[in-house]
Design a protein around this motif. Structure first.
Motif, PDB file in Angstrom:
ATOM      1  N   ASP A  59       0.814  -1.221   0.000  1.00 41.90           N
ATOM      2  CA  ASP A  59       0.000   0.000   0.000  1.00 41.90           C
ATOM      3  C   ASP A  59       0.844   1.267   0.000  1.00 41.90           C
ATOM      4  O   ASP A  59       0.300   2.378  -0.060  1.00 41.90           O
ATOM      5  CB  ASP A  59      -0.913   0.031   1.236  1.00 41.90           C
ATOM      6  N   GLU A  60       2.145   1.124   0.067  1.00 41.05           N
ATOM      7  CA  GLU A  60       3.015   2.301   0.237  1.00 41.05           C
ATOM      8  C   GLU A  60       2.787   3.355  -0.847  1.00 41.05           C
ATOM      9  O   GLU A  60       2.678   4.557  -0.564  1.00 41.05           O
ATOM     10  CB  GLU A  60       4.492   1.873   0.245  1.00 41.05           C
ATOM     11  N   LYS A  65       0.964   8.827  -2.385  1.00 40.97           N
ATOM     12  CA  LYS A  65       0.288   9.715  -3.339  1.00 40.97           C
ATOM     13  C   LYS A  65      -0.843  10.489  -2.653  1.00 40.97           C
ATOM     14  O   LYS A  65      -0.993  11.695  -2.855  1.00 40.97           O
ATOM     15  CB  LYS A  65      -0.259   8.905  -4.511  1.00 40.97           C
ATOM     16  N   LEU A  66      -1.630   9.792  -1.852  1.00 38.79           N
ATOM     17  CA  LEU A  66      -2.739  10.458  -1.167  1.00 38.79           C
ATOM     18  C   LEU A  66      -2.229  11.465  -0.128  1.00 38.79           C
ATOM     19  O   LEU A  66      -2.807  12.546   0.025  1.00 38.79           O
ATOM     20  CB  LEU A  66      -3.656   9.424  -0.512  1.00 38.79           C
ATOM     21  N   LYS A  67      -1.155  11.116   0.573  1.00 38.27           N
ATOM     22  CA  LYS A  67      -0.616  12.056   1.575  1.00 38.27           C
ATOM     23  C   LYS A  67      -0.083  13.321   0.911  1.00 38.27           C
ATOM     24  O   LYS A  67      -0.235  14.418   1.442  1.00 38.27           O
ATOM     25  CB  LYS A  67       0.477  11.369   2.401  1.00 38.27           C
ATOM     26  N   TYR A  73      -8.654  13.598  -3.683  1.00 36.95           N
ATOM     27  CA  TYR A  73      -8.500  12.952  -4.995  1.00 36.95           C
ATOM     28  C   TYR A  73      -9.760  13.216  -5.811  1.00 36.95           C
ATOM     29  O   TYR A  73     -10.759  13.725  -5.301  1.00 36.95           O
ATOM     30  CB  TYR A  73      -8.263  11.440  -4.848  1.00 36.95           C
ATOM     31  N   SER A  74      -9.701  12.867  -7.080  1.00 39.68           N
ATOM     32  CA  SER A  74     -10.859  13.074  -7.955  1.00 39.68           C
ATOM     33  C   SER A  74     -11.524  11.742  -8.276  1.00 39.68           C
ATOM     34  O   SER A  74     -10.861  10.717  -8.431  1.00 39.68           O
ATOM     35  CB  SER A  74     -10.429  13.755  -9.256  1.00 39.68           C
ATOM     36  N   LEU A  75     -12.841  11.792  -8.364  1.00 37.79           N
ATOM     37  CA  LEU A  75     -13.634  10.624  -8.753  1.00 37.79           C
ATOM     38  C   LEU A  75     -14.384  10.973 -10.035  1.00 37.79           C
ATOM     39  O   LEU A  75     -15.188  11.911 -10.056  1.00 37.79           O
ATOM     40  CB  LEU A  75     -14.632  10.271  -7.641  1.00 37.79           C
ATOM     41  N   THR A  76     -14.087  10.236 -11.099  1.00 34.58           N
ATOM     42  CA  THR A  76     -14.793  10.434 -12.370  1.00 34.58           C
ATOM     43  C   THR A  76     -15.919   9.415 -12.463  1.00 34.58           C
ATOM     44  O   THR A  76     -15.681   8.206 -12.425  1.00 34.58           O
ATOM     45  CB  THR A  76     -13.839  10.281 -13.562  1.00 34.58           C
ATOM     46  N   ILE A  77     -17.144   9.922 -12.549  1.00 38.58           N
ATOM     47  CA  ILE A  77     -18.339   9.076 -12.619  1.00 38.58           C
ATOM     48  C   ILE A  77     -18.756   8.999 -14.080  1.00 38.58           C
ATOM     49  O   ILE A  77     -19.129  10.006 -14.683  1.00 38.58           O
ATOM     50  CB  ILE A  77     -19.463   9.656 -11.735  1.00 38.58           C
ATOM     51  N   CYS A  78     -18.648   7.785 -14.646  1.00 40.76           N
ATOM     52  CA  CYS A  78     -18.829   7.590 -16.088  1.00 40.76           C
ATOM     53  C   CYS A  78     -20.280   7.239 -16.405  1.00 40.76           C
ATOM     54  O   CYS A  78     -20.753   6.152 -16.068  1.00 40.76           O
ATOM     55  CB  CYS A  78     -17.909   6.478 -16.576  1.00 40.76           C
ATOM     56  N   ASP A 242      -3.844  14.846 -10.640  1.00 45.09           N
ATOM     57  CA  ASP A 242      -4.192  13.950  -9.538  1.00 45.09           C
ATOM     58  C   ASP A 242      -3.388  12.660  -9.685  1.00 45.09           C
ATOM     59  O   ASP A 242      -3.479  11.966 -10.692  1.00 45.09           O
ATOM     60  CB  ASP A 242      -5.704  13.662  -9.594  1.00 45.09           C
ATOM     61  N   GLN A 243      -2.606  12.336  -8.655  1.00 42.92           N
ATOM     62  CA  GLN A 243      -1.799  11.114  -8.698  1.00 42.92           C
ATOM     63  C   GLN A 243      -2.583   9.874  -8.281  1.00 42.92           C
ATOM     64  O   GLN A 243      -2.105   8.752  -8.416  1.00 42.92           O
ATOM     65  CB  GLN A 243      -0.574  11.270  -7.791  1.00 42.92           C
ATOM     66  N   ALA A 244      -3.796  10.073  -7.760  1.00 42.42           N
ATOM     67  CA  ALA A 244      -4.578   8.926  -7.259  1.00 42.42           C
ATOM     68  C   ALA A 244      -6.053   9.027  -7.673  1.00 42.42           C
ATOM     69  O   ALA A 244      -6.946   8.865  -6.841  1.00 42.42           O
ATOM     70  CB  ALA A 244      -4.453   8.848  -5.750  1.00 42.42           C
TER      71      ALA A 244
END
Length: 478
Positions: A59-60, A65-67, A73-78, A242-244
């Motif tokens: 999980d590292e 990335k989140l830290k 983070y971004s969530l793309t809803i398709c 966004d990295q995550a």
């Protein structure tokens, strides 16, 4: 053309952590985080921020990335209509990596403001023996945690240590809520954690009985793995760096048994359903969505497909799944109140075919050892008892054997399998040239498939046909 980004409108500095979530994978970040992100817009609900917990060395990368992004983070809803929506998620207000700071996890579970621990640890992560349906106390990491309670390695050890500190600090009850795809997931969670705690600390076990609840729940949102190419594509569309990022379908559902020990968020305000019994909901979802995904996965990969939507635009697979839903499964799925089962099935076919989501078939194929007992075997047992047509299920199990044994599709293209719970005994059964040996695989331990002559005959015939003619020709004959 850039997709407009919808930013959350609450002040993150005012959000308190009320939920500790273990397992910060894509599904969690598209599902629970999305719901909580919406709820935090309500100023009366800002005590329900989430502290994400990751336990594994692997999980590292995601933790870092989140830290770097302060948990955002971004969530793309398709959309099935071809229109996408990008939402900035801010509900992940804290993050702990167990490898780096193990004590912080139990401290966070213990603190009085934490009211709920939620879990996405995969179907196989509950350490339940498929043959006996009992928690595996003999597991080496479990054994370590039983004798080293302050230095846990497993999720059971971490949670137990947190509950022990909570009890000592007199911080009251707490709820442990599974968000994994398991029939009666709360009951499974209760069995796993209480068995472990009883073996480790009988005083704590007595406290858990009266202070911890384990509600059942049903979760649903198709959320693919995010590849490096996906990250680039998603950021190109959103204009973000966004990295995550995560992307998912436009359908979402969460049904929860209303059984909370220390209060709960008012998630009904954002579309979550609370009920006294989730059985009909989870049976519908596991039997129709998850079982259909399993039926699609191995044959379509062997056929040569690699994306779910590509397979679902092939009429032969669309018909296979719809026949399975209508003929094989619907007789065993009582519809929950206010649910139109025909509409639900039609929507499933549309969801699977959503090109914007474009899920990897390899993801659906992974961990069949854990999935078959949950998604397929319960209804197969009923079908055998009722002497039903077994064509599609025998074809599925023959395809699963071929997938595990030969590792090459109809077109000669090799693929990797991902079966983390495969045992050495399982491997011997897979390697055997006697097709009937495969029916003793650990995934099928709760059902005696060899006892049905009709099942054995049909399965063996399909196994031979797939080997000689390939999946495509075999499927045409159904």
């Amino acid at each position: 053309m850039k997709t407009q980004v919808a930013h959350y409108k609450y002040d993150r500095a005012k959000v308190q952590t009320g939920i500790v979530h273990i397992g910060i994978g894509n599904f969690h970040r598209a599902h629970e985080e999305f719901y909580i992100n919406s709820l935090l817009e309500d100023p009366t609900q800002q005590q329900w921020g989430i502290c994400g917990v990751a336990l594994l060395p692997s999980d590292e990368a995601i933790v870092k990335k989140l830290k770097q992004q302060n948990g955002e983070y971004s969530l793309t809803i398709c959309g099935r209509n071809g229109i996408d929506e990008v939402v900035k998620i801010g509900s992940l207000v804290e993050l702990i990596w167990g490898v780096e700071n193990p004590n912080a996890i139990s401290d966070k579970i213990a603190v009085a403001t934490t009211k709920i621990v939620t879990l996405t640890i995969t179907e196989g992560g509950y350490n339940i023996d498929k043959a006996t349906n009992e928690f595996i106390l003999e597991d080496k990491n479990v054994q370590h945690d039983l004798t080293n309670p302050s230095q846990p390695k497993t999720v059971f050890g971490f949670v137990a240590e947190g509950l022990r500190k909570r009890k000592l600090q007199a911080n009251g009850g707490i709820t442990i809520l599974s968000c994994d795809n398991l029939q009666h997931n709360g009951n499974v969670t209760k069995k796993a954690f209480t068995t472990f705690i009883e073996a480790q600390d009988k005083d704590l076990a007595a406290w858990v009985k009266t202070n911890v609840t384990f509600p059942n729940s049903m979760v649903d949102r198709i959320t693919p793995a995010t590849t490096v190419a996906d990250v680039e594509s998603l950021n190109h569309k959103s204009g973000l760096n966004d990295q995550a990022p995560v992307y998912c379908e436009d359908f979402i559902q969460w049904v929860i048994e209303d059984n909370f020990a220390a209060g709960r968020p008012a998630l009904e305000k954002v579309g979550v359903e609370f009920t006294q019994d989730v059985t009909k909901y989870e049976n519908m979802k596991l039997s129709l969505l998850n079982a259909s995904h399993t039926l699609l996965s191995y044959p379509s990969l062997l056929f040569g497909y690699r994306k779910v939507d590509d397979a679902m635009h092939d009429p032969i697979f669309k018909k296979l799944l719809r026949d399975f839903m209508d003929i094989d499964i619907t007789p065993y799925v009582p519809a929950p109140e206010k649910t139109d089962l025909d509409l639900y099935k039609t929507t499933l076919i549309e969801r699977f075919a959503n090109k914007a989501v474009s899920d990897q078939i390899s993801r659906l194929c992974s961990d069949g050892i854990s999935k078959f007992p949950v998604y397929v075997i319960p209804n197969l047992t009923k079908m055998l008892n009722d002497d039903k047509d077994l064509t599609r299920v025998t074809f599925l199990i023959a395809s699963y054997r071929h997938y595990l044994k030969y590792k090459v599709d109809d077109k000669g293209v090799a693929y990797q399998i991902n079966e983390p719970w495969l045992t050495p005994d399982d491997q011997k059964l897979i390697d055997s040239d006697n097709v009937l040996d495969f029916l003793e695989l650990s995934a099928f331990q709760n059902i005696n498939l060899k006892s049905s002559d009709s099942f054995v005959k049909q399965y063996a015939s399909f196994a031979e046909k797939i080997k000689i003619k390939g999946v495509a020709k075999t499927l045409e004959s159904i």
